[in-house]
Design a protein around this motif. Structure first.
Motif: not given
Length: 348
Positions: A14-15, A19-20, A44-49, A88-92
């Motif tokens: 978790e970052s 809330r991420n 790559d087929y990674s995703s971020d909701q 890694q997503d845009n919220d770390n």
């Protein structure tokens, strides 16, 4: 048969922002068989909701890493490796996924060995008339071909319970599949199919000259080891021993030559040609094609084979070297399948 991928671990961290929603790491490998010295593409087929993936860290398990989204990597030695992707997503927020792969010994740089099967599956019925796709799939799996040409395949016909035979056999053998119609039949379709371990890049279906029942040839384009393309054709020529039937097969052979044996494009054709090795139909095909089974071993009927009517042929001769060819004895259909092991000779 090489089992290449299976997930062995996945974890997330978790970052600081609770809330991420954490990203989900996912990837696959483009190639079906992996060899040392070969370029292997990781997709790559990674995703971020609730955001986007902004970072990728690959560990290939051989002391090499990459930060590309879709890297290409070469393993210098055979063996089992654990590949790990951390995103890694845009919220770390981060997630990682690990998979094991098996890398085979390097192949000869000048050739690539593959196995081809042709199998008239008698609309799914065994030699005794029992519908049994498991038996057909078992024959295919036992001999592990890379490509299979199938004839007498039903699609959604009443007689076989409205099932898609090509799809079922593809799923049972873990192979890609496609179907080409020859005729409409019992609320469904009937024709040829192809199974392939490798990707099917394109497919087309050709109507062939016939007199008794409409016939067709199904062609795919596929890549060997991710780079070398060739055409693979499954066909079933018209039946009958009268002059009109013979003429129809001869005309079908001429069309096959005109459509598939052109411009030195590597090709293999396989199927039930419904004619004997000394026929004029086969003589016409031999103007362009080299036939794999020069001993003309009989393939029909499967319970006591007396006729050679199932064939595998290749074009041009310079691109293929026969390693082994044999008839497989089985009661899973009224035809015995023919299995070819062949080296595909690359051009520098």
């Amino acid at each position: 048969m090489i089992v290449i991928l299976f997930a062995i671990s996945s974890c997330a961290k978790e970052s600081d922002d609770i809330r991420n929603i954490l990203p989900t790491a996912s990837f696959t490998i483009e190639e079906t068989k992996l060899y040392s010295g070969q370029e292997i593409s990781f997709i790559d087929y990674s995703s971020d909701q609730d955001g986007e993936i902004v970072g990728w860290e690959w560990d290939f398990g051989d002391d090499n890493v990459s930060e590309e989204q879709n890297p290409v990597h070469v393993y210098n030695a055979e063996g089992e490796y654990t590949v790990t992707l951390q995103v890694q997503d845009n919220d770390n927020g981060i997630d990682l996924l690990s998979k094991k792969i098996v890398v085979l010994p390097a192949v000869n740089n000048s050739s690539l060995r593959i196995k081809i099967m042709t199998f008239n599956v008698h609309r799914g019925e065994s030699a005794s008339g029992v519908f049994n796709l498991d038996a057909i799939a078992d024959v295919i799996k036992a001999h592990d071909p890379d490509y299979v040409a199938l004839q007498e395949v039903d699609l959604n016909t009443v007689r076989n319970g409205k099932i898609d035979m090509a799809k079922v056999l593809g799923e049972k053998t873990n192979m890609n599949y496609c179907f080409g119609r020859a005729i409409y039949y019992q609320e469904g379709e009937y024709g040829n199919a192809i199974l392939s371990k490798n990707n099917i890049d394109s497919e087309d279906n050709f109507v062939l000259p016939s007199i008794n029942e409409e016939r067709a040839a199904l062609r795919i384009s596929s890549k060997l080891a991710g780079s070398q393309s060739f055409s693979f054709v499954s066909t079933h020529l018209d039946y009958g021993e009268d002059n009109n039937s013979n003429t129809a097969r001869i005309n079908a052979a001429k069309r096959i030559n005109d459509e598939f044996a052109i411009n030195e494009i590597p090709a293999i054709i396989a199927g039930d040609f419904n004619d004997t090795p000394a026929s004029e139909c086969i003589a016409v095909l031999k103007e362009k094609w080299n036939f794999a089974d020069t001993n003309n071993n009989p393939t029909f009927p499967s319970t006591n084979p007396v006729k050679k009517i199932d064939y595998i042929a290749f074009y041009p001769a310079s691109r293929w070297t026969v390693v082994d060819v044999k008839v497989i004895n089985t009661s899973a259909s009224d035809h015995n399948p023919l299995l070819l092991t062949v080296d595909f000779n690359k051009v520098n």
